[in-house]
Design an enzyme around this catalytic site. Sequence first.
Site, PDB file in Angstrom:
ATOM      1  N   ASN A 186       2.626  -3.895   8.208  1.00  0.00           N
ATOM      2  CA  ASN A 186       1.251  -4.136   7.764  1.00  0.00           C
ATOM      3  C   ASN A 186       0.448  -4.645   8.951  1.00  0.00           C
ATOM      4  O   ASN A 186       0.994  -5.263   9.863  1.00  0.00           O
ATOM      5  CB  ASN A 186       1.261  -5.192   6.654  1.00  0.00           C
ATOM      6  N   SER A 222      -2.571  -9.326  13.505  1.00  0.00           N
ATOM      7  CA  SER A 222      -1.103  -9.354  13.552  1.00  0.00           C
ATOM      8  C   SER A 222      -0.542  -8.091  12.912  1.00  0.00           C
ATOM      9  O   SER A 222      -1.020  -7.667  11.859  1.00  0.00           O
ATOM     10  CB  SER A 222      -0.555 -10.548  12.753  1.00  0.00           C
ATOM     11  N   ASP A 231       1.473 -11.289   3.124  1.00  0.00           N
ATOM     12  CA  ASP A 231       1.128 -11.541   4.533  1.00  0.00           C
ATOM     13  C   ASP A 231       2.146 -12.431   5.244  1.00  0.00           C
ATOM     14  O   ASP A 231       1.801 -13.230   6.125  1.00  0.00           O
ATOM     15  CB  ASP A 231      -0.299 -12.116   4.658  1.00  0.00           C
TER      16      ASP A 231
HETATM   17  C1  GRF Z   1      -8.253  -4.096   8.364  1.00  0.00           C
HETATM   18  O1  GRF Z   1      -9.037  -5.180   8.763  1.00  0.00           O
HETATM   19  C2  GRF Z   1      -6.822  -4.495   8.172  1.00  0.00           C
HETATM   20  O2  GRF Z   1      -6.408  -5.500   9.046  1.00  0.00           O
HETATM   21  C3  GRF Z   1      -6.827  -5.029   6.759  1.00  0.00           C
HETATM   22  O3  GRF Z   1      -7.701  -4.188   6.060  1.00  0.00           O
HETATM   23  C4  GRF Z   1      -8.641  -3.619   6.973  1.00  0.00           C
HETATM   24  C5  GRF Z   1      -8.537  -2.141   6.823  1.00  0.00           C
HETATM   25  O4  GRF Z   1      -9.483  -1.440   7.586  1.00  0.00           O
HETATM   26  N1  GRF Z   1      -5.488  -5.077   6.238  1.00  0.00           N
HETATM   27  P1  GRF Z   1      -9.357   0.121   7.748  1.00  0.00           P
HETATM   28  O5  GRF Z   1      -9.310   0.718   6.346  1.00  0.00           O
HETATM   29  O6  GRF Z   1      -8.107   0.412   8.523  1.00  0.00           O
HETATM   30  O7  GRF Z   1     -10.596   0.543   8.475  1.00  0.00           O
END
Ligand code: GRF
Length: 212
Positions: A114, A143, A152
């Site tokens: 993730n 991260s 998380d």
């Molecule tokens: C990102 O900020 C990621 O870290 C979080 O959700 C957001 C997704 O953005 N888990 P995208 O859909 O990849 O543009």
Amino acid sequence: MKIAVLISGRGSNLQALIDAASQAEAGPRWPAGIVLGISNVAGAQGLQRAEAAGIPTTVINHKDFEDRETFDAAMTAAIEAAADGNGAELVCLAGFMRLLSTPFIDHWRDRLINIHPSLLPAYKGLDVHQRVLDAGEDFSGCSVHFVRPEMDTGPIILQAKVPVQPGDDADALAARVLEQEHVIYPEAVRLIADGRVSVDGELAQIDGKGKN
Ligand code: GRF
């Protein structure tokens, strides 16, 4: 390494993975190929990004399932049926906005990663950037981690740090962090696909060396 990417929305991290593969055509070898994009939301922008890159996509709508476990089992079935039944070897969550059940997470243990927009273990959960600003932090970041059942958490593979700047609002900080997400997510996938990442005692190691 064959990878599946799970999204719910914009898909800019999916795009970073797509771009890493296409930019590498002329340069250094890229060791990963996306064999499936899954969205739980029909019409998600990320689906169009995948389709434009010729990547097979499927929508698996959580609302069509009676519970989380059944929904997750349908995703596992789709991931294992990808690439003509050969299946994906790594599952990347990229803005996938559903909590996953423990059976799914256990099934994909150390094959499920993730990206989260904070310097974990700080600022788990949602609304990260506003909370970072409210706390008066000087730095934030992002991260990439292996997924464990608690939200998380899990062994951290890579992190990038960015400054919080005077006058930042949540959108400005999010944009600065997102730029780094697009650097470290492909890099983490590259390290895993090259077999350079191991998990030892719940710490991720790169080339056998612990960082966290
Ligand atoms: C990102 O900020 C990621 O870290 C979080 O959700 C957001 C997704 O953005 N888990 P995208 O859909 O990849 O543009």
